[in-house]
Write a protein that holds these residues in place. Sequence first.
Motif, PDB file in Angstrom:
ATOM      1  N   LYS A  21     -66.592 -24.323   9.730  1.00 27.54           N
ATOM      2  CA  LYS A  21     -65.827 -23.302   9.017  1.00 27.54           C
ATOM      3  C   LYS A  21     -66.508 -21.933   9.014  1.00 27.54           C
ATOM      4  CE  LYS A  21     -63.312 -26.615   6.236  1.00 27.54           C
ATOM      5  NZ  LYS A  21     -62.432 -26.928   7.307  1.00 27.54           N
ATOM      6  N   SER A  25     -65.400 -27.293  12.583  1.00 31.17           N
ATOM      7  CA  SER A  25     -65.672 -28.047  11.346  1.00 31.17           C
ATOM      8  C   SER A  25     -66.710 -27.351  10.467  1.00 31.17           C
ATOM      9  CB  SER A  25     -66.144 -29.470  11.665  1.00 31.17           C
ATOM     10  OG  SER A  25     -67.506 -29.475  12.090  1.00 31.17           O
ATOM     11  N   ASP A  77     -64.267 -29.048  18.152  1.00 31.71           N
ATOM     12  CA  ASP A  77     -64.076 -29.647  16.828  1.00 31.71           C
ATOM     13  C   ASP A  77     -65.306 -29.462  15.947  1.00 31.71           C
ATOM     14  OD1 ASP A  77     -61.503 -30.436  17.500  1.00 31.71           O
ATOM     15  OD2 ASP A  77     -62.102 -32.478  18.037  1.00 31.71           O
ATOM     16  N   TYR A  78     -66.480 -29.659  16.518  1.00 28.74           N
ATOM     17  CA  TYR A  78     -67.710 -29.497  15.742  1.00 28.74           C
ATOM     18  C   TYR A  78     -67.843 -28.065  15.233  1.00 28.74           C
ATOM     19  CZ  TYR A  78     -72.586 -28.781  14.591  1.00 28.74           C
ATOM     20  OH  TYR A  78     -73.740 -28.411  13.947  1.00 28.74           O
TER      21      TYR A  78
END
Length: 117
Positions: free
Chosen positions: A77, A75, A71-72
Motif C-alpha cells: 500500500k 500489498s 501483488d507484493y
Amino acid sequence: MIIGATPDPSRYAYLAAQMLTSYGHEIVPLSIKTGTVSGVEILDLRQRPAVEGVDTVTLYIGPQRQPEWYDYILSLKPKRIIFNPGTENEEFEKMAEAQAVEATEACTLVLLRSRQY
C-alpha cells in the motif's frame, strides 16, 4: 523502499540508496541480491517481507521482471511508485493507479536533486 537494490556502486539503484540516505530518507532495500547498501542490509525480495508504512517504492527492475512482484508491491500500500528510466510499465502503472497509488515515470536521482521528491 528500493526494489532492485544492489551493493554495486556502479548501479543507479546504489546511487539512489546513497542519495536518499544523504537527504534524510529512511531506506528499505529489497533485491534478489545480497549485501548492504548505505549501511542497510538488503532484504530478500523473494521472501516478500512485511514492511509497514511504505511511502514510496522506487523501482530498479525492468518491466519483464516486474509481473511476479505486482501483488507484493501493491500489498504494501505505497502512496506512490516511481518507475525509473528503463522500468516504465504501462500495465503495472494502470494497476497501481486503480488502487489509488500514484504512478510516476521519473528518475529518483533527479527528483531528489531538484527537491521534487
